[in-house]
Motif scaffolding. Structure first.
Motif, PDB file in Angstrom:
ATOM      1  N   CYS A 187       0.859  -1.187   0.000  1.00 28.02           N
ATOM      2  CA  CYS A 187       0.000   0.000   0.000  1.00 28.02           C
ATOM      3  C   CYS A 187       0.892   1.234   0.000  1.00 28.02           C
ATOM      4  N   THR A 188       0.272   2.384  -0.099  1.00 28.01           N
ATOM      5  CA  THR A 188       1.069   3.625  -0.061  1.00 28.01           C
ATOM      6  C   THR A 188       1.182   4.092   1.383  1.00 28.01           C
ATOM      7  N   VAL A 189       2.394   4.468   1.765  1.00 34.60           N
ATOM      8  CA  VAL A 189       2.601   5.046   3.094  1.00 34.60           C
ATOM      9  C   VAL A 189       2.974   6.511   2.913  1.00 34.60           C
ATOM     10  N   ASN A 190       2.183   7.388   3.473  1.00 33.08           N
ATOM     11  CA  ASN A 190       2.548   8.811   3.482  1.00 33.08           C
ATOM     12  C   ASN A 190       3.081   9.137   4.856  1.00 33.08           C
ATOM     13  N   HIS A 191       4.366   9.452   4.908  1.00 31.47           N
ATOM     14  CA  HIS A 191       4.964   9.785   6.200  1.00 31.47           C
ATOM     15  C   HIS A 191       4.866  11.279   6.454  1.00 31.47           C
ATOM     16  N   HIS A 192       4.387  11.632   7.641  1.00 29.46           N
ATOM     17  CA  HIS A 192       4.308  13.045   8.027  1.00 29.46           C
ATOM     18  C   HIS A 192       5.189  13.253   9.248  1.00 29.46           C
ATOM     19  N   PRO A 193       6.196  14.124   9.137  1.00 30.92           N
ATOM     20  CA  PRO A 193       7.093  14.312  10.278  1.00 30.92           C
ATOM     21  C   PRO A 193       6.399  14.988  11.458  1.00 30.92           C
ATOM     22  N   VAL A 194       6.710  14.501  12.656  1.00 29.70           N
ATOM     23  CA  VAL A 194       6.220  15.132  13.872  1.00 29.70           C
ATOM     24  C   VAL A 194       7.403  15.835  14.515  1.00 29.70           C
ATOM     25  N   HIS A 195       7.274  17.126  14.710  1.00 33.78           N
ATOM     26  CA  HIS A 195       8.367  17.908  15.291  1.00 33.78           C
ATOM     27  C   HIS A 195       8.174  18.028  16.794  1.00 33.78           C
ATOM     28  N   LEU A 196       9.243  18.413  17.465  1.00 30.97           N
ATOM     29  CA  LEU A 196       9.215  18.398  18.928  1.00 30.97           C
ATOM     30  C   LEU A 196       9.229  19.790  19.527  1.00 30.97           C
ATOM     31  N   ASP A 197       8.864  20.780  18.707  1.00 30.66           N
ATOM     32  CA  ASP A 197       8.950  22.150  19.215  1.00 30.66           C
ATOM     33  C   ASP A 197       7.698  22.580  19.972  1.00 30.66           C
ATOM     34  N   GLY A 198       6.792  21.651  20.219  1.00 27.77           N
ATOM     35  CA  GLY A 198       5.609  21.966  21.019  1.00 27.77           C
ATOM     36  C   GLY A 198       4.494  22.638  20.231  1.00 27.77           C
ATOM     37  N   SER A 199       4.795  23.059  18.997  1.00 28.85           N
ATOM     38  CA  SER A 199       3.743  23.719  18.214  1.00 28.85           C
ATOM     39  C   SER A 199       2.686  22.683  17.858  1.00 28.85           C
ATOM     40  N   GLY A 200       1.448  23.084  17.912  1.00 34.92           N
ATOM     41  CA  GLY A 200       0.385  22.129  17.615  1.00 34.92           C
ATOM     42  C   GLY A 200       0.194  21.964  16.124  1.00 34.92           C
ATOM     43  N   PHE A 201      -0.403  20.865  15.738  1.00 27.71           N
ATOM     44  CA  PHE A 201      -0.740  20.678  14.326  1.00 27.71           C
ATOM     45  C   PHE A 201      -2.078  19.957  14.226  1.00 27.71           C
ATOM     46  N   SER A 202      -2.731  20.158  13.091  1.00 24.09           N
ATOM     47  CA  SER A 202      -3.969  19.417  12.883  1.00 24.09           C
ATOM     48  C   SER A 202      -3.744  18.436  11.754  1.00 24.09           C
ATOM     49  N   ILE A 203      -4.666  17.516  11.604  1.00 25.10           N
ATOM     50  CA  ILE A 203      -4.507  16.421  10.655  1.00 25.10           C
ATOM     51  C   ILE A 203      -5.694  16.437   9.705  1.00 25.10           C
ATOM     52  N   PRO A 204      -5.434  16.493   8.386  1.00 28.36           N
ATOM     53  CA  PRO A 204      -6.556  16.496   7.450  1.00 28.36           C
ATOM     54  C   PRO A 204      -7.471  15.283   7.704  1.00 28.36           C
ATOM     55  N   LEU A 205      -8.740  15.469   7.573  1.00 26.69           N
ATOM     56  CA  LEU A 205      -9.765  14.424   7.781  1.00 26.69           C
ATOM     57  C   LEU A 205     -10.048  14.140   9.255  1.00 26.69           C
ATOM     58  N   ILE A 206      -9.249  14.703  10.166  1.00 18.68           N
ATOM     59  CA  ILE A 206      -9.548  14.563  11.594  1.00 18.68           C
ATOM     60  C   ILE A 206      -9.996  15.947  12.071  1.00 18.68           C
ATOM     61  N   ASP A 207     -11.321  16.108  12.103  1.00 17.34           N
ATOM     62  CA  ASP A 207     -11.862  17.431  12.417  1.00 17.34           C
ATOM     63  C   ASP A 207     -11.740  17.762  13.892  1.00 17.34           C
ATOM     64  N   ASP A 208     -11.524  19.024  14.167  1.00 15.54           N
ATOM     65  CA  ASP A 208     -11.689  19.594  15.502  1.00 15.54           C
ATOM     66  C   ASP A 208     -10.659  19.097  16.529  1.00 15.54           C
ATOM     67  N   LEU A 209      -9.624  18.386  16.098  1.00 14.00           N
ATOM     68  CA  LEU A 209      -8.587  17.971  17.052  1.00 14.00           C
ATOM     69  C   LEU A 209      -7.273  18.634  16.684  1.00 14.00           C
ATOM     70  N   ARG A 210      -6.550  19.038  17.706  1.00 10.41           N
ATOM     71  CA  ARG A 210      -5.222  19.593  17.509  1.00 10.41           C
ATOM     72  C   ARG A 210      -4.256  18.772  18.364  1.00 10.41           C
ATOM     73  N   ILE A 211      -3.098  18.475  17.794  1.00  9.66           N
ATOM     74  CA  ILE A 211      -2.140  17.574  18.446  1.00  9.66           C
ATOM     75  C   ILE A 211      -0.908  18.373  18.847  1.00  9.66           C
ATOM     76  N   HIS A 212      -0.459  18.184  20.070  1.00 12.15           N
ATOM     77  CA  HIS A 212       0.801  18.795  20.511  1.00 12.15           C
ATOM     78  C   HIS A 212       1.670  17.644  21.034  1.00 12.15           C
ATOM     79  N   THR A 213       2.936  17.636  20.666  1.00 13.86           N
ATOM     80  CA  THR A 213       3.800  16.532  21.116  1.00 13.86           C
ATOM     81  C   THR A 213       5.025  17.083  21.821  1.00 13.86           C
TER      82      THR A 213
END
Ligand code: MLT
Ligand code: MN
Ligand code: ZN
Length: 304
Positions: free
Chosen positions: A133-159
């Motif tokens: 299958c196709t794997v789309n890799h999306h980098p997760v950075h560690l600077d604390g800035s939040g990001f949202s994910i297409p198709l996942i509504d209304d959630l913001r992720i901070h790592t």
């Protein structure tokens, strides 16, 4: 926000296939008041139809079959899983990706550069999956800035980076790097509610303590009760902290820390099969009950 605990056990699950410890033996024989557990993973959604999967456990097939809300709803091939975030590259958190190889849409995988490296070298899952299958890799950075994910509504992720361990197979198992392990805040934008998820937590650093305090609910490392639990069980001499897991009991342990936190819901996840808290009639479980600390279980649903 809806949270589904797909698997609440640590690597090996409960009971573990080759384990004859006090717990595994008694749960098999029915002598113990305890729930069986698959390996660690959760799914989170704001609308109950598009899900962000955290980790992909080797038990994922059974976990999805036990959860109708994430099952196919439209078209001949479909899934409620719209993206996957890996908090580390441990076998119990990544092997399930192989079980998702039939995907007809790209697997949208979010992970750090360190995890990507492990999954391209010591355990070359990404290269293997490319044949299916196709794997789309999306980098997760560690600077604390939040990001949202297409198709996942209304959630913001901070790592943020955690002090824990890369897996035994990793080329840098004994040379820790930021990004080997993540703690994740999942925030529902419309309500401001926050979940903190950290199933592999070796040390409560100041930034972790602060984040835990600010969350409405925490789902944190419940692997071991004692630092020397595996040795006590006669299994091996690996110590909890050397494996990147803060034990619950003792000075500086998880209970002491959670007792000092004002967070409304405190829940343990990633419970190892040797942990006495699996026995719902144990004194250790009573200690948790008295401290207001819950133990997650497979199929647990949390509405935040
Ligand atoms: C861990 O979190 O330390 C792992 O569950 C160990 C393993 O996968 O065997
Ligand atoms: Mn694990
Ligand atoms: Zn066992």
């Amino acid at each position: 926000m809806k949270i589904r605990v797909l698997g609440s056990g640590a690597g090996g699950g409960f009971p573990q296939w080759n384990c004859n410890c006090h717990n595994c033996k008694r749960v098999r024989s029915g002598e113990m008041n305890a729930k069986r557990r698959t390996q660690s993973s959760i799914a989170v959604s704001s609308d109950g139809s598009s899900w962000l999967l955290f980790n992909a456990s080797p038990d994922i097939r059974a976990q999805l079959e036990a959860f109708p809300e994430i099952q196919p709803r439209q078209g001949i091939r479909d899934s409620g899983i719209k993206a996957i975030l890996l908090i580390d590259s441990q076998i119990d958190h990544t092997t399930g990706l192989l079980m998702l190889r039939e995907s007809t849409v790209p697997l949208e995988i979010y992970c750090t550069e360190m995890v990507k490296q492990d999954l391209s070298t010591g355990f070359p899952l990404f290269a293997m999956l490319e044949h299916y299958c196709t794997v789309n890799h999306h980098p997760v950075h560690l600077d604390g800035s939040g990001f949202s994910i297409p198709l996942i509504d209304d959630l913001r992720i901070h790592t943020h980076a955690l002090k824990s361990k890369a897996p035994p197979y990793s080329p840098h198992r004994h040379d820790p790097h930021p990004g080997d392990n993540l703690g994740v805040v999942i925030e529902q934008i419309s309500t401001g509610r926050k979940l903190y998820y950290a199933p592999g937590l070796g040390e409560i650093e100041p930034h972790v303590a602060q984040t835990l305090q600010e969350a409405d609910c925490v789902l944190v490392d419940g692997t071991f009760w004692r630092h020397d639990e595996m040795a006590q069980a006669g299994i091996c001499d690996k110590l909890a902290l050397d494996m990147g897991h803060l034990p619950q009991s003792g000075a500086g342990g998880m209970i002491e820390f959670l007792n000092s936190a004002t967070t409304k819901r405190k829940i343990l996840i990633h419970i190892n099969n040797t942990n006495p808290i699996l026995d719902e009639d144990s004194s250790e479980r009573k200690t948790l009950d008295e401290a207001g600390i819950e133990v997650s279980f497979d199929g647990m649903e949390i509405n935040l």
